[in-house]
Enzyme design. Structure first.
Site, PDB file in Angstrom:
ATOM      1  N   LYS A 158       0.830  -1.252  -0.051  1.00 14.51           N
ATOM      2  CA  LYS A 158       0.047  -0.046   0.073  1.00 14.51           C
ATOM      3  C   LYS A 158       0.926   1.215   0.125  1.00 14.51           C
ATOM      4  CE  LYS A 158      -3.930  -2.209   2.565  1.00 14.51           C
ATOM      5  NZ  LYS A 158      -5.021  -2.186   3.398  1.00 14.51           N
ATOM      6  N   TYR A 218     -12.509  -2.038  -3.398  1.00 17.47           N
ATOM      7  CA  TYR A 218     -12.978  -2.040  -2.015  1.00 17.47           C
ATOM      8  C   TYR A 218     -14.620  -2.057  -1.985  1.00 17.47           C
ATOM      9  CZ  TYR A 218      -8.450  -2.010   0.027  1.00 17.47           C
ATOM     10  OH  TYR A 218      -7.172  -2.383   0.272  1.00 17.47           O
ATOM     11  N   ASN A 237      -2.196  -0.019   6.666  1.00 17.72           N
ATOM     12  CA  ASN A 237      -1.654  -1.244   7.460  1.00 17.72           C
ATOM     13  C   ASN A 237      -0.687  -1.976   6.550  1.00 17.72           C
ATOM     14  OD1 ASN A 237      -3.653  -2.084   5.695  1.00 17.72           O
ATOM     15  ND2 ASN A 237      -4.679  -3.545   7.101  1.00 17.72           N
ATOM     16  N   HIS A 283      -1.919  -5.633   1.603  1.00 15.83           N
ATOM     17  CA  HIS A 283      -3.498  -6.437   1.428  1.00 15.83           C
ATOM     18  C   HIS A 283      -3.182  -7.618   0.722  1.00 15.83           C
ATOM     19  CE1 HIS A 283      -7.725  -7.293   0.159  1.00 15.83           C
ATOM     20  NE2 HIS A 283      -6.987  -7.746  -0.872  1.00 15.83           N
ATOM     21  N   GLU A 334      -9.656 -10.535  -7.873  1.00 20.56           N
ATOM     22  CA  GLU A 334      -8.688  -9.643  -7.407  1.00 20.56           C
ATOM     23  C   GLU A 334      -7.466  -9.544  -8.479  1.00 20.56           C
ATOM     24  OE1 GLU A 334      -9.787  -9.317  -2.755  1.00 20.56           O
ATOM     25  OE2 GLU A 334      -7.751  -9.718  -3.171  1.00 20.56           O
TER      26      GLU A 334
HETATM   27  P1  CMP Z   1      -7.472  -4.558   3.774  1.00 17.66           P
HETATM   28  O1  CMP Z   1      -7.059  -6.110   3.931  1.00 17.66           O
HETATM   29  O2  CMP Z   1      -6.851  -3.872   2.508  1.00 17.66           O
HETATM   30  O3  CMP Z   1      -9.011  -4.581   3.180  1.00 17.66           O
HETATM   31  C1  CMP Z   1      -9.858  -3.477   3.866  1.00 17.66           C
HETATM   32  C2  CMP Z   1      -9.086  -2.288   4.265  1.00 17.66           C
HETATM   33  O4  CMP Z   1      -9.935  -1.541   5.061  1.00 17.66           O
HETATM   34  C3  CMP Z   1      -8.309  -3.150   5.532  1.00 17.66           C
HETATM   35  O5  CMP Z   1      -7.249  -3.616   4.900  1.00 17.66           O
HETATM   36  C4  CMP Z   1      -7.824  -1.839   6.331  1.00 17.66           C
HETATM   37  O6  CMP Z   1      -6.598  -1.110   5.864  1.00 17.66           O
HETATM   38  C5  CMP Z   1      -9.068  -1.065   6.286  1.00 17.66           C
HETATM   39  N1  CMP Z   1      -9.707  -0.723   7.392  1.00 17.66           N
HETATM   40  C6  CMP Z   1     -10.113  -1.845   8.194  1.00 17.66           C
HETATM   41  N2  CMP Z   1     -10.906  -1.077   9.196  1.00 17.66           N
HETATM   42  C7  CMP Z   1     -10.584   0.267   9.238  1.00 17.66           C
HETATM   43  C8  CMP Z   1     -10.912   1.320   9.920  1.00 17.66           C
HETATM   44  N3  CMP Z   1     -11.443   1.198  11.088  1.00 17.66           N
HETATM   45  N4  CMP Z   1     -10.425   2.494   9.415  1.00 17.66           N
HETATM   46  C9  CMP Z   1      -9.808   2.776   8.495  1.00 17.66           C
HETATM   47  N5  CMP Z   1      -9.362   1.617   7.504  1.00 17.66           N
HETATM   48  C10 CMP Z   1      -9.994   0.424   7.956  1.00 17.66           C
END
Ligand code: CMP
Length: 140
Positions: free
Chosen positions: A11, A51, A114, A117, A128
């Site tokens: 990311k 998403y 984070n 993904h 995907e």
């Molecule tokens: P990902 O695995 O890419 O799939 C959905 C994403 O939403 C997740 O990782 C996080 O990066 C994001 N996400 C999940 N919960 C939150 C939150 N409370 N606030 C912001 N982003 C979120």
């Protein structure tokens, strides 16, 4: 165990901090092979489509904004049990809850930013991968 493919994104927080190589080292050390990889700037439309399942969530706008805030590296990873294995290697979505040694525990600063993904099922991995790769882009 079956050889599988999963879809991965490094990311914008990873490209911004110049740690894509460090993350790839963890991926490869875990026995996953990077068989497709491209650095792209995701468009708003691509991020919204990717998403879509989270479109009703309160963080959806923030998520799309973050995923388009800088380049990402889209990847296809291959290996035994790759989908579950990569989720294990990534760690919990919230880095505060991620296990020691996982990518998110080591590198991530927040649940929104984070670092990585990974697909959550074989069906989603297929969809995907198809959103970002053509079969001819993947060198097994
Ligand atoms: P990902 O695995 O890419 O799939 C959905 C994403 O939403 C997740 O990782 C996080 O990066 C994001 N996400 C999940 N919960 C939150 C939150 N409370 N606030 C912001 N982003 C979120």
């Amino acid at each position: 165990m079956a050889t599988e493919r999963t879809f991965s994104i490094l990311k914008p927080d990873a490209t911004k901090r110049n740690i894509t190589g460090a993350v790839n080292a963890v991926i490869e050390k875990a026995g996953l092979r990077i068989v497709g990889q491209r650095r792209i700037q995701m468009s708003k439309a691509q991020a919204e489509k990717f998403y879509e399942v989270h479109s009703a969530r309160p963080f959806f706008g923030e998520l799309v904004e973050f995923m388009t805030s800088g380049p990402v590296v889209v990847q296809v990873l291959e290996g035994d049990n790759a989908i579950a294995k990569y989720r294990e290697v990534m760690g919990a979505t919230n880095p505060a809850q991620a296990a020691e040694g996982t990518i998110r525990k080591t590198f991530s600063e927040s649940v929104g930013e984070n670092t990585v993904h990974g697909s959550d099922s074989a069906e989603n991995a297929k969809l995907e991968i198809a959103q970002f790769f053509q079969d001819s882009d993947i060198a097994a």
